[in-house]
Write a protein that holds these residues in place. Structure first.
Motif, PDB file in Angstrom:
ATOM      1  N   SER A  17      19.277 155.064   5.666  1.00 22.19           N
ATOM      2  CA  SER A  17      19.589 155.629   4.353  1.00 22.19           C
ATOM      3  C   SER A  17      20.565 154.758   3.571  1.00 22.19           C
ATOM      4  O   SER A  17      20.766 154.955   2.378  1.00 22.19           O
ATOM      5  N   LEU A  18      21.173 153.764   4.254  1.00 21.09           N
ATOM      6  CA  LEU A  18      22.075 152.849   3.557  1.00 21.09           C
ATOM      7  C   LEU A  18      21.330 151.972   2.559  1.00 21.09           C
ATOM      8  O   LEU A  18      21.914 151.477   1.594  1.00 21.09           O
ATOM      9  N   ASN A  19      20.016 151.746   2.820  1.00 25.51           N
ATOM     10  CA  ASN A  19      19.214 150.870   1.957  1.00 25.51           C
ATOM     11  C   ASN A  19      19.903 149.529   1.735  1.00 25.51           C
ATOM     12  O   ASN A  19      20.031 149.050   0.612  1.00 25.51           O
ATOM     13  N   ASN A  20      20.354 148.948   2.825  1.00 26.22           N
ATOM     14  CA  ASN A  20      21.115 147.704   2.768  1.00 26.22           C
ATOM     15  C   ASN A  20      20.191 146.533   3.087  1.00 26.22           C
ATOM     16  O   ASN A  20      19.826 146.294   4.234  1.00 26.22           O
ATOM     17  N   ASP A  21      19.791 145.792   2.048  1.00 27.65           N
ATOM     18  CA  ASP A  21      18.871 144.674   2.232  1.00 27.65           C
ATOM     19  C   ASP A  21      19.473 143.576   3.107  1.00 27.65           C
ATOM     20  O   ASP A  21      18.751 142.893   3.839  1.00 27.65           O
ATOM     21  N   GLN A  22      20.781 143.390   3.020  1.00 28.30           N
ATOM     22  CA  GLN A  22      21.422 142.346   3.812  1.00 28.30           C
ATOM     23  C   GLN A  22      21.341 142.668   5.302  1.00 28.30           C
ATOM     24  O   GLN A  22      21.044 141.795   6.119  1.00 28.30           O
ATOM     25  N   LEU A  23      21.600 143.925   5.663  1.00 24.89           N
ATOM     26  CA  LEU A  23      21.493 144.309   7.066  1.00 24.89           C
ATOM     27  C   LEU A  23      20.046 144.246   7.535  1.00 24.89           C
ATOM     28  O   LEU A  23      19.769 143.855   8.670  1.00 24.89           O
ATOM     29  N   GLU A  24      19.109 144.633   6.663  1.00 22.20           N
ATOM     30  CA  GLU A  24      17.694 144.547   7.009  1.00 22.20           C
ATOM     31  C   GLU A  24      17.320 143.098   7.330  1.00 22.20           C
ATOM     32  O   GLU A  24      16.628 142.819   8.312  1.00 22.20           O
ATOM     33  N   PHE A  25      17.762 142.176   6.494  1.00 19.60           N
ATOM     34  CA  PHE A  25      17.412 140.769   6.687  1.00 19.60           C
ATOM     35  C   PHE A  25      18.089 140.209   7.935  1.00 19.60           C
ATOM     36  O   PHE A  25      17.497 139.434   8.690  1.00 19.60           O
ATOM     37  N   ALA A  26      19.344 140.609   8.157  1.00 15.75           N
ATOM     38  CA  ALA A  26      20.055 140.160   9.360  1.00 15.75           C
ATOM     39  C   ALA A  26      19.322 140.622  10.612  1.00 15.75           C
ATOM     40  O   ALA A  26      19.191 139.874  11.586  1.00 15.75           O
ATOM     41  N   LYS A  27      18.823 141.852  10.596  1.00 17.94           N
ATOM     42  CA  LYS A  27      18.077 142.370  11.742  1.00 17.94           C
ATOM     43  C   LYS A  27      16.788 141.593  11.946  1.00 17.94           C
ATOM     44  O   LYS A  27      16.390 141.295  13.086  1.00 17.94           O
ATOM     45  N   GLN A  28      16.101 141.268  10.863  1.00 20.77           N
ATOM     46  CA  GLN A  28      14.856 140.516  10.974  1.00 20.77           C
ATOM     47  C   GLN A  28      15.106 139.151  11.623  1.00 20.77           C
ATOM     48  O   GLN A  28      14.325 138.712  12.476  1.00 20.77           O
ATOM     49  N   ILE A  29      16.201 138.498  11.231  1.00 18.30           N
ATOM     50  CA  ILE A  29      16.522 137.197  11.812  1.00 18.30           C
ATOM     51  C   ILE A  29      16.835 137.342  13.299  1.00 18.30           C
ATOM     52  O   ILE A  29      16.366 136.556  14.134  1.00 18.30           O
ATOM     53  N   LEU A  30      17.643 138.347  13.647  1.00 16.85           N
ATOM     54  CA  LEU A  30      17.985 138.555  15.047  1.00 16.85           C
ATOM     55  C   LEU A  30      16.738 138.861  15.872  1.00 16.85           C
ATOM     56  O   LEU A  30      16.553 138.312  16.970  1.00 16.85           O
ATOM     57  N   ASP A  31      15.864 139.723  15.355  1.00 20.62           N
ATOM     58  CA  ASP A  31      14.628 140.052  16.064  1.00 20.62           C
ATOM     59  C   ASP A  31      13.758 138.811  16.244  1.00 20.62           C
ATOM     60  O   ASP A  31      13.142 138.616  17.302  1.00 20.62           O
TER      61      ASP A  31
END
Length: 205
Positions: A84-98
């Protein structure tokens, strides 16, 4: 640059998040080249971001963790956060880590020794994010930045002291014997509230 283990995580999130701006400005396709085609659309449904534990930060408070449970080698394997944070930066960070995990690249490794010493090895500052026709290409750096410190544990309070005698205390949670969680609020309450850095213990075979 000397970093404590705690600041290592903060720096990692910051460096990865800042990469979002440059990629968005390039207008390139941000789909992962391999191993993460579904991340941009599937994160909300895979359970990793919407884990009930990420929003209720009180569950692990007061946990009595034994020193022996923390001793070992821990790899950063996930970044969880409240969708629900809708945080694009965290989304992108997760994609890189994954992406890195899927390709056998250990981004952050924490080692806690029985003698009270600890080391961290990270590739964060050495990452090179390339934008190609097929999407993102993230080569795994051959080297890591190393940091040494000492550690002590009191219940769920982990205290780290660097070689420069900088002391930091954070709350940690063991979800099970092989899953260590650090609350994002302990890293930076202004930017990472609701996020959790997840580490998996390496078990000797």
């Amino acid at each position: 640059m000397k970093k404590s283990i705690l600041l290592l995580l903060l720096t990692g999130f910051f460096v990865i998040s800042c990469s979002t701006d440059s990629i968005e400005q390039s207008g390139a396709n941000t789909d992962m080249e391999q191993g993460s085609d579904d991340d941009s659309n599937g994160d909300a449904g895979d359970g990793s971001n919407s884990d009930d534990g990420s929003g209720d930060g009180n569950e692990g408070q007061g946990q009595d963790i034994m020193d022996s449970e923390l001793v070992g080698v821990w790899l950063m394997t996930d970044l969880r956060f409240d969708e629900s944070l809708n945080n694009d930066q965290l989304e992108f960070a997760k994609q890189i880590l994954d992406y890195l995990n899927a390709n056998g690249c250990d981004l952050v490794v924490l080692t806690f020794n029985e003698d009270g010493t600890a080391t961290s090895a990270d590739k964060i500052d050495l990452l090179s994010i390339n934008v190609g026709v097929g999407g993102l290409e993230i080569p795994c750096p051959a080297e890591s930045d190393m940091e040494s410190s000492t550690w002590s544990l009191d219940g769920d309070q982990l205290t780290l002291v660097t070689a420069d005698m900088e002391e930091t205390t954070i709350t940690i949670t063991l979800e099970d014997e092989n899953t260590l969680v650090i609350d994002g609020a302990d890293i930076d309450p202004n930017n990472y509230q609701g996020a959790e850095a997840v580490f998996t213990k390496q078990v000797e075979e």
